[in-house]
Design an enzyme around this catalytic site. Structure first.
Site, PDB file in Angstrom:
ATOM      1  CD  GLU A  53      -3.047  -1.150   2.151  1.00 16.65           C
ATOM      2  OE1 GLU A  53      -2.803  -0.573   3.217  1.00 16.65           O
ATOM      3  OE2 GLU A  53      -4.107  -1.758   1.942  1.00 16.65           O
TER       4      GLU A  53
ATOM      5  CD  GLU B 235      -4.262  -6.078   2.380  1.00 13.87           C
ATOM      6  OE1 GLU B 235      -4.914  -5.373   3.186  1.00 13.87           O
ATOM      7  OE2 GLU B 235      -3.050  -5.929   2.206  1.00 13.87           O
TER       8      GLU B 235
HETATM    9  C1  GLA Z   1      -4.203  -2.712   5.040  1.00  5.67           C
HETATM   10  C2  GLA Z   1      -2.879  -3.453   5.087  1.00  5.67           C
HETATM   11  C3  GLA Z   1      -2.935  -4.749   5.825  1.00  5.67           C
HETATM   12  C4  GLA Z   1      -3.806  -4.628   7.058  1.00  5.67           C
HETATM   13  C5  GLA Z   1      -5.174  -4.174   6.637  1.00  5.67           C
HETATM   14  C6  GLA Z   1      -6.152  -4.139   7.780  1.00  5.67           C
HETATM   15  O1  GLA Z   1      -4.913  -2.934   3.911  1.00  5.67           O
HETATM   16  O2  GLA Z   1      -2.332  -3.681   3.823  1.00  5.67           O
HETATM   17  O3  GLA Z   1      -1.605  -5.118   6.174  1.00  5.67           O
HETATM   18  O4  GLA Z   1      -3.249  -3.706   7.930  1.00  5.67           O
HETATM   19  O5  GLA Z   1      -5.074  -2.889   6.098  1.00  5.67           O
HETATM   20  O6  GLA Z   1      -7.421  -3.679   7.395  1.00  5.67           O
END
Ligand code: GLA
Ligand code: ZN
Length: 674
Positions: free
Chosen positions: A153, A312
């Site tokens: 991210e 995710e």
């Molecule tokens: C982000 C991160 C993950 C985790 C999620 C939790 O997307 O990439 O590592 O922290 O949030 O919602």
């Protein structure tokens, strides 16, 4: 672009972030057994493992990762392998404290969390290249490897650093972007407030100032920060491409506008081999499935319409909002399949097994603290089976109906200080325009303002404050050639340097809209205006009004009250073979729908069958003529969705003809015949 697929993954992706370093290796055996039970096809590994993999500078411990990748491979599970460069080890920071980022206020962050990175730091760049090279050499030809997951991210939690190293890097970037200090002065309008610079060395990042800083400088800093972070992605990607040819490289985006606002994903979409996205439901009182659909549509658009992958989301509640509701029964599957409907080639989660320790122990997972005798686990297993059943949709693409313009640069510019009305937000307009289209069951492609729009019958433009000459010209040609445009107020105002286009507002869009705006008159918090139109109908607006002077456009709706009473509120301009609508106030949802309905009629966008607004219908089609219809019932009432033909509902395996029953909360996926 063009998008590829994870190597050797011949199913829809199903799995999650797998962080087994939190557990004794005996647990791994249970993990892979449960993964098989749930039908997991791919997991993301090693995203935060730098300190374990390189416990001291230059000393590596790959033993555990070797065993893990072998174990996953033995169980037929593909691996999305992280480069752990979002979490440098403590030894690195001890040696290079200057690699810790600094805020605009001059505060240097500490380590002990994640994402504490100054992306200009030469030491960070060298260390990141080092660990990436080691990983690529060691695992580049591992049989489990399907995809590289670079970093995590990019853009959060630190979107820009303001240290001296970044100041030097910014000056280099400015030289490149502008060519001379004179050009910087001109672009930033430094003649105002005595900000003129004589040399690059005098220019700093837009650190905290007593009152408003130079807006164009801030906008350029956004661009610089995004470009700098992208340099680091590219450096890692190029190492991986060189040392592990044939393995695609991604980095997980966060296109949902509220979750990461500092990355220009149009630019990033061109850099990755496969666009992947993370999406979490935001509990803000709005309909969460609408924001999900918007994020998925934006992600697909960033991927150029090609299939992408949801890397995710959550099985149930998250732990980082003020209130973190659990998902309702069936909601996880609905969320997952909504992403698939809009082009994702699977559904992955953060994370596989819920943590006992650390910052995210209260974040849901595929294997919750309560183990397998839980609703979450049962739904995970059921979703795995559903995705297995839906495998045949792989490789098909989502069919869009209309387009919405979106540009991160315009958003950044619009969010700067000292605007006519703080209550106006570009994001809110984008959400509202999107919601209106969603409620009409139209699938939206997002497009850059300078992109080819000729394939879309209707293009909506929610508050495109920054509109380049080229974008203005593009929209004009689009309409002249038969397109229909709906433009919100506060569009076409400034150029790429936040300078007002010469002449009357809206400089870049005067021609296409056939009008000028003499002045705007933002409303106070509790003020509303009534707008009256054809057949005595009325609409309601707030936040914004304007004094519009038609110059070719016809007035369709008129302000009945408020500052601009008697003046045009909504206009329509016929230009060439097309039509351009202009909406000069912030219409509420029902009011906006009336305008969009009229524009749809102009554009020849067919009315969708009357369905409740929370029944989502999306189509995926293949080059070979395959046609799929996804129907997701987010409402609490059973629904019947009309079908143009017969086919098979795949999840239940039942033949259908002409209509599909979708119970409250359920999903149906139909393969249509012929
Ligand atoms: C982000 C991160 C993950 C985790 C999620 C939790 O997307 O990439 O590592 O922290 O949030 O919602
Ligand atoms: Zn820095």
């Amino acid at each position: 672009m063009p998008q590829t697929t994870p190597k050797g993954l011949h199913r829809l992706a199903f799995g999650g972030d797998y962080n087994p370093e939190q557990w004794p290796e005996s647990v791994w055996q249970e993990d892979v057994r449960l993964m098989q039970e749930a039908g997991v096809t791919m997991v993301s590994v090693g995203i935060f493992s730098w300190a374990l993999l390189e416990p001291e500078q230059g000393r590596y411990d790959f033993g555990w990762l070797d065993r893990l990748l072998d174990l996953l491979h033995e169980h037929g599970i593909r691996v999305d392998l992280g480069t752990p460069t979002v979490a440098p080890p403590a030894w690195f920071y001890r040696a290079h404290p200057e690699a810790l980022p600094v805020t605009a206020e001059g505060v240097r962050f500490s380590y002990g969390s994640r994402g504490a990175i100054c992306h200009s730091s030469a030491a960070y760049r060298a260390a990141a290249a080092g660990i990436t090279t080691e990983l690529a050499r060691r695992y580049g030809s591992h049989p489990a490897l399907a995809l590289w997951h670079v970093h995590n991210e990019y853009g959060v939690p630190v979107s820009a650093c303001y240290c001296d190293g970044c100041a030097a890097h910014f000056r280099r970037w400015l030289r490149n972007a502008h060519g001379s200090v004179e050009a910087v002065n001109e672009a930033w309008g430094t003649a105002f407030w005595g900000q003129r610079y004589s040399s690059y060395e005098e220019i700093d990042p837009p650190r905290i100032t007593p009152t408003v800083g130079n807006p164009a400088q801030q906008l350029d800093y956004r661009r610089f920060a995004d470009a700098t972070i992208r340099e680091n992605f590219r450096a890692e990607r190029d190492i991986l491409h060189e040392l592990a040819p044939g393995v695609p490289v991604t980095t997980n985006f966060m296109t949902a506008l509220s979750q990461c606002d500092s990355i220009d994903y149009w630019a990033w979409g061109r850099e990755v081999d496969l666009v992947t996205n993370d999406h979490y439901l935001i509990t803000d009182g709005r309909r969460t499935h609408v924001n999900l659909a918007m994020a998925a549509d934006l992600t697909r658009s960033v991927a150029g319409g090609a299939p992408w992958l949801l890397l995710e989301h959550s099985t149930s509640g998250v732990n980082w909002q003020a209130r973190n509701p659990a998902k309702r029964p069936g909601e996880m599957a609905r969320n997952s399949l909504a992403h698939v409907a809009r082009g994702s080639e699977g559904a992955m989660f953060f994370q596989w097994r819920q943590s006992r320790r650390g910052a995210e122990k209260f974040h849901s997972a595929m294997v919750p603290h309560g183990g397998t005798d839980t609703r979450i686990w049962r739904e995970v297993v059921a979703l795995g089976a559903d995705l297995d059943t839906l495998d045949e949709v792989r490789g098909t693409t989502t069919l869009p109906d209309v387009a919405m313009l979106w540009d991160w640069h315009s958003w950044w510019a619009q969010n700067l200080e000292w605007r006519p009305n703080e209550a106006h937000e570009a994001r809110e307009r984008a959400d509202s325009f999107y919601e209106t289209l969603y409620d009409r069951h139209l699938t939206v492609d997002f497009a850059h303002p300078e992109a080819d729009l000729s394939g879309y019958p209707l293009v909506v433009v929610p508050a495109l404050y920054l509109t380049t000459e080229a974008a203005g010209q593009n929209l004009r040609e689009y309409v002249e050639n038969g397109g229909t445009l709906v433009v919100s107020y506060f569009s076409g105002i400034v150029d790429e340097h936040d300078a007002v286009h010469p002449g009357a507002y809206p400089g870049a869009l005067r021609d296409v809209l056939g009008l000028t705006v003499e002045e705007w008159s933002p409303l106070l918090d509790d003020q509303r205006v009534t707008v009256s139109g054809p057949d005595g109908a009325t609409l309601t607006g707030d936040v914004w009004t304007e004094f519009v002077r038609p110059r070719g456009a016809e007035t369709v709706w008129t302000y009945a009250d408020g500052p601009a009473a008697g003046g045009p509120a909504v206009t329509r301009h016929r230009l060439g073979r097309g039509t351009a609508w202009y909406v000069s106030t912030r219409l509420d949802a029902a009011s906006l729908d009336a305008i969009v309905a009229a524009a749809c009629a102009d554009a020849g966008v067919a009315e969708r069958p009357a369905l409740p607004r929370d029944v989502e219908v999306v189509r995926r089609t293949g080059d070979d003529g395959r046609r799929y219809l996804f129907a997701l019932n987010h409402s609490t009432e059973d629904a019947v969705v009309p079908l143009d033909g017969a086919g098979v509902e795949l999840l239940a395996g039942t033949p259908v003809d002409g209509k599909l029953a979708v119970p409250a909360g359920a999903v149906g996926v139909v393969r249509l015949d012929g």
